[in-house]
Motif scaffolding. Structure first.
Motif, PDB file in Angstrom:
ATOM      1  N   PHE A 252     -16.649  30.094  15.007  1.00  0.00           N
ATOM      2  CA  PHE A 252     -17.813  30.770  14.314  1.00  0.00           C
ATOM      3  C   PHE A 252     -17.953  32.144  14.445  1.00  0.00           C
ATOM      4  O   PHE A 252     -18.695  33.038  13.971  1.00  0.00           O
ATOM      5  CB  PHE A 252     -19.055  30.280  14.503  1.00  0.00           C
ATOM      6  CG  PHE A 252     -19.393  28.786  14.384  1.00  0.00           C
ATOM      7  CD1 PHE A 252     -19.621  28.363  13.050  1.00  0.00           C
ATOM      8  CD2 PHE A 252     -19.153  28.053  15.353  1.00  0.00           C
ATOM      9  CE1 PHE A 252     -19.490  26.909  12.824  1.00  0.00           C
ATOM     10  CE2 PHE A 252     -19.543  26.596  15.351  1.00  0.00           C
ATOM     11  CZ  PHE A 252     -19.582  26.210  13.980  1.00  0.00           C
ATOM     12  N   GLY A 253     -16.670  32.887  15.009  1.00  0.00           N
ATOM     13  CA  GLY A 253     -16.592  34.194  15.369  1.00  0.00           C
ATOM     14  C   GLY A 253     -17.085  34.929  16.685  1.00  0.00           C
ATOM     15  O   GLY A 253     -17.072  36.090  16.591  1.00  0.00           O
ATOM     16  N   TYR A 254     -17.739  33.862  17.291  1.00  0.00           N
ATOM     17  CA  TYR A 254     -18.173  34.555  18.689  1.00  0.00           C
ATOM     18  C   TYR A 254     -16.952  34.917  19.469  1.00  0.00           C
ATOM     19  O   TYR A 254     -16.061  34.471  19.783  1.00  0.00           O
ATOM     20  CB  TYR A 254     -18.794  33.602  19.501  1.00  0.00           C
ATOM     21  CG  TYR A 254     -20.391  33.381  18.924  1.00  0.00           C
ATOM     22  CD1 TYR A 254     -21.289  34.178  19.501  1.00  0.00           C
ATOM     23  CD2 TYR A 254     -20.539  32.295  17.991  1.00  0.00           C
ATOM     24  CE1 TYR A 254     -22.734  34.073  18.962  1.00  0.00           C
ATOM     25  CE2 TYR A 254     -21.960  32.423  17.428  1.00  0.00           C
ATOM     26  CZ  TYR A 254     -22.795  33.127  17.837  1.00  0.00           C
ATOM     27  OH  TYR A 254     -24.287  33.218  17.391  1.00  0.00           O
ATOM     28  N   ARG A 255     -17.313  36.016  20.362  1.00  0.00           N
ATOM     29  CA  ARG A 255     -15.890  36.535  21.419  1.00  0.00           C
ATOM     30  C   ARG A 255     -16.842  36.981  22.655  1.00  0.00           C
ATOM     31  O   ARG A 255     -18.145  37.278  22.488  1.00  0.00           O
ATOM     32  CB  ARG A 255     -15.490  37.932  20.674  1.00  0.00           C
ATOM     33  CG  ARG A 255     -16.211  38.868  20.628  1.00  0.00           C
ATOM     34  CD  ARG A 255     -15.497  40.155  19.711  1.00  0.00           C
ATOM     35  NE  ARG A 255     -16.472  41.174  19.513  1.00  0.00           N
ATOM     36  CZ  ARG A 255     -16.483  42.206  20.277  1.00  0.00           C
ATOM     37  NH1 ARG A 255     -15.879  42.368  21.661  1.00  0.00           N
ATOM     38  NH2 ARG A 255     -17.402  43.080  19.972  1.00  0.00           N
ATOM     39  N   LEU A 256     -15.996  36.681  23.588  1.00  0.00           N
ATOM     40  CA  LEU A 256     -16.477  37.289  24.675  1.00  0.00           C
ATOM     41  C   LEU A 256     -16.596  38.616  25.246  1.00  0.00           C
ATOM     42  O   LEU A 256     -15.899  39.480  25.089  1.00  0.00           O
ATOM     43  CB  LEU A 256     -15.540  36.724  25.997  1.00  0.00           C
ATOM     44  CG  LEU A 256     -15.771  36.611  27.455  1.00  0.00           C
ATOM     45  CD1 LEU A 256     -17.057  36.222  28.046  1.00  0.00           C
ATOM     46  CD2 LEU A 256     -14.881  36.352  28.357  1.00  0.00           C
ATOM     47  N   LEU A 257     -17.987  39.123  25.523  1.00  0.00           N
ATOM     48  CA  LEU A 257     -18.201  40.346  25.775  1.00  0.00           C
ATOM     49  C   LEU A 257     -17.907  40.463  27.456  1.00  0.00           C
ATOM     50  O   LEU A 257     -17.274  41.565  27.636  1.00  0.00           O
ATOM     51  CB  LEU A 257     -19.553  40.937  25.445  1.00  0.00           C
ATOM     52  CG  LEU A 257     -19.845  40.778  23.990  1.00  0.00           C
ATOM     53  CD1 LEU A 257     -21.291  41.169  23.857  1.00  0.00           C
ATOM     54  CD2 LEU A 257     -18.880  41.838  23.149  1.00  0.00           C
TER      55      LEU A 257
END
Length: 85
Positions: free
Chosen positions: A40-45
């Motif tokens: 869904f386009g989430y990435r780890l910050l």
């Protein structure tokens, strides 16, 4: 920038971890949850250590979410990110 502010800024820049280092700090449950959310386009910050365990902070554009140590995802966490610019 004052001397004190400059020293704080320098110290923060030294403490910045690379993406792989943050990834290594996550639990197996957090990794599985992030794999699911990645589509869904989430990435780890980044990952923060809390008394209850590591909390992975992730984002999708302007949306922030958190994944707790047990893999529970909170799409509306009460997290405020500071602007470092």
């Amino acid at each position: 920038m004052t001397q004190v502010a400059y020293q704080i800024n320098e110290r923060r820049n030294k403490d910045i971890l690379k993406h792989d280092e943050h990834w290594d700090l996550t639990t197996a449950d957090q990794k599985l949850a992030l794999y699911d959310l990645h589509r869904f386009g989430y990435r780890l910050l980044f990952v923060r250590h809390m008394l209850t365990g590591p909390v992975a902070v992730i984002s999708q554009q302007d949306d922030i979410a958190a994944i707790y140590a047990d893999g529970e995802v909170d799409l509306r966490p009460k997290i405020t990110l500071r602007d470092i610019h």
